[in-house]
Design an enzyme around this catalytic site. Structure first.
Site, mmCIF file in Angstrom:
data_model
loop_
_atom_site.group_PDB
_atom_site.id
_atom_site.type_symbol
_atom_site.label_atom_id
_atom_site.label_comp_id
_atom_site.label_asym_id
_atom_site.label_seq_id
_atom_site.Cartn_x
_atom_site.Cartn_y
_atom_site.Cartn_z
ATOM 1 C CG ASP B 32 -2.080 -0.848 1.208
ATOM 2 O OD1 ASP B 32 -2.274 -1.507 0.180
ATOM 3 O OD2 ASP B 32 -2.835 -0.869 2.205
ATOM 4 C CE LYS B 89 -6.969 -1.347 -0.318
ATOM 5 N NZ LYS B 89 -7.016 -2.814 -0.322
ATOM 6 N N GLY B 161 -5.119 -2.912 8.751
ATOM 7 C CA GLY B 161 -4.836 -1.744 9.567
ATOM 8 C C GLY B 161 -4.617 -2.029 11.038
ATOM 9 N NE ARG B 173 -2.890 -22.244 11.160
ATOM 10 C CZ ARG B 173 -2.040 -23.254 11.005
ATOM 11 N NH1 ARG B 173 -2.395 -24.345 10.350
ATOM 12 N NH2 ARG B 173 -0.821 -23.183 11.520
ATOM 13 N N GLY B 222 -2.837 -7.235 8.262
ATOM 14 C CA GLY B 222 -2.134 -7.368 9.530
ATOM 15 C C GLY B 222 -0.708 -7.856 9.419
ATOM 16 N N GLY B 243 -0.100 -3.652 3.989
ATOM 17 C CA GLY B 243 -0.749 -2.347 3.972
ATOM 18 C C GLY B 243 -0.021 -1.387 4.881
ATOM 19 C CB SER B 244 -1.060 -0.009 8.118
ATOM 20 O OG SER B 244 -2.385 -0.010 7.615
#
Lengths: 200, 302
Positions: B32, B89, B161, B173, B222, B243-244
């Site tokens: 990101d 997005k 996030g 999983r 995450g 992402g973050s």
């Protein structure tokens, strides 16, 4: 797998490694994934897959594979590069990252993303006389083209005026992806060459 | 732009061409970015593609409000900066945002739960588009419904996030486990499985036969460390979205390169250890267990 099966590696740093490995296995090769110099030393031929050439270049340097690959290519190891693989085999990359280094092997200049962005990616029937009369079903994904061809480089195919497949000695570079469309003839050609070179 | 050959046998936007780009991204990290400068850092660090956003999920979460498609000028500026694929997005169900992103010639559209949904009933019909789509999924049925609508790539959702990888772990999983379960079923049982998965029988039978989705499966949500990324790869992901986790950390350049290296060398603990050194502070993060249910993004989409 028979003892005499050609031993071929797929450079497995990033990209469509699995498709190439499956194609080679279906043709009877003994396939291994190459992520280290020791793994490279154990193969008689190599496929450079599709992917992001800038990423594969970086990882090859970090994992100390760049020099061994260059040495094997100049020593005559048969190599097939598709898309990013063609870019990595070029003498010079046009529009590459400033820091990007090809392995070399083909005396050509290659331009990245020469057909545009993903909405311009396409599949088509392509005449490749070296592989026989039946055209190749070729999938071009953000594909490069060859813009300069040096002496001793044979052009295998073009889309209009744009060169998309070349060969020099034991090194073949193509801008498209036979491996995602089930086209086996480029891989067969590589295996035949490996068998001849390694005397299997 | 050069015209493509317009022979009768050439085709753009086919399933093979759309799914093909995702095949080429395998083993890679998609990052990101919110500015051209971040896009440059990402490409230099070895990102295989970038996701052009106005706010990373951690900020969307912190600031609240309606999260929408990015400004076209921002997307153009990021496209101009890098040579790797640029993704963007669209809101779930917002087919006009998708049309706009296609007109901007982004390389992939993420119909994403990280933005505020525009339609709480329907997702976008993705087949008519030439540009390919990636969609999130928390389980196999959700993944297969998105593929039925035309998604050419799936990513597990995780909880964007947060910097907490537990939801990403759960989703990859779950998807992998449900595929393994299908492989053990007889044909008569597959009809029932298709009903339970709320997915078309032919697609369910194809997955049972192949032991894999017919499209590439990345993981997201995450991932914040090299070890997180390598764990997702060992669990069977084809690649990771971060992402973050990169630009909310102490040293984005080094962390981005380290996550790229660990993703490629995911089965080599020594290489992951080396990649994990000297990265400075990871993003602080939020434990998903502390998030009240209305703030869980993964529950958007169905």
């Amino acid at each position: 797998m028979s003892a005499g099966a050609p031993r071929v590696g797929v450079l497995a740093l990033q990209g469509d490694v699995r498709e190439h490995a499956a194609m080679l296995e279906s043709l009877g090769a003994e396939v291994s994934l190459v992520r280290s110099p020791a793994q490279l030393a154990a193969v008689d031929g190599l496929v450079l897959p599709g992917g992001e050439s800038s990423v594969i270049d970086k990882l090859a340097r970090q994992l100390e594979l760049r020099e061994p690959i260059r040495e094997r290519i100049s020593a005559g190891m048969p190599v097939l590069g598709t898309c990013a693989g063609l870019i990595l085999l070029a003498e010079r990359i046009l529009d590459g990252l400033p820091t990007q280094l090809p392995f070399g092997g083909l005396d050509v200049d290659v331009r990245r993303n020469a057909f545009g962005s993903q909405v311009d990616s396409f599949e088509t029937e392509l005449e490749v006389p070296a592989l026989g009369a039946e055209p190749v079903h070729a999938t071009f994904i953000r594909a490069p083209v060859v813009e300069r061809v040096g002496e001793g480089v044979e052009v295998l195919a073009a889309v209009g005026e744009r060169i998309v497949a070349v060969e020099q000695g034991a090194v073949t570079g193509i801008a498209f992806h036979p491996e995602v469309g089930g086209e086996p003839r480029f891989h067969r050609r590589l295996l035949d060459r490996v068998e001849r070179v390694s005397g299997a | 732009m050069i015209e493509n050959p317009s022979t009768s046998t050439s085709a753009t936007g086919s399933a093979r061409v759309k799914r093909g780009l995702a095949e080429m991204l395998k083993g890679g990290v998609i990052m990101d970015v919110v500015t051209p400068e971040q896009a440059r850092i990402a490409e230099d660090a070895g990102a295989v593609a970038v996701m052009a956003l106005e706010r990373v999920p951690a900020d969307i979460r912190a600031q609240g409000g309606v999260a929408r498609m990015s400004d076209p000028d921002l997307i153009d500026a990021i496209k101009a900066e890098v040579s790797i694929p640029v993704m963007a997005k669209a809101r779930i169900g917002h087919f006009v945002e998708a049309q706009v992103l296609e007109a901007l010639e982004v390389d992939y559209i993420d119909e994403s739960e990280v933005l505020s949904p525009a339609d709480y009933v329907n997702h976008i019909d993705k087949w008519p588009f030439t540009v390919p789509f990636v969609c999130g999924a928390t389980n196999l049925g959700e993944a297969l419904r998105r593929i039925t609508e035309g998604a050419a790539m799936i990513r597990s959702k995780g909880e964007a996030g947060t910097g907490d990888v537990s939801e990403a772990t759960k989703h990859i999983r779950t998807i992998k486990g449900e595929i393994r379960h299908l492989q053990g079923l007889s044909k008569d049982e597959l009809y029932v499985a298709a009903k339970e998965l709320q997915a078309p029988f032919d697609l369910v039978a194809e997955v049972a036969e192949r032991g894999a989705l017919p499209v590439v499966l990345f993981t997201a949500g995450g991932v914040a460390t090299p070890a997180d990324a390598a764990m997702m790869m060992q669990l069977g992901a084809d690649g990771v979205f971060v992402g973050s986790g990169i630009f909310k950390s102490g040293s984005p350049e080094r962390r981005a390169a380290a996550i790229v290296k660990a993703t490629a060398a995911f089965d080599d603990p020594k290489a992951i250890a080396d990649a994990s050194r000297g990265l400075g502070e990871a993003m602080v993060g939020i434990n998903v267990a502390d998030l009240p249910a209305p703030h869980r993004l993964a529950e958007r989409g169905w």
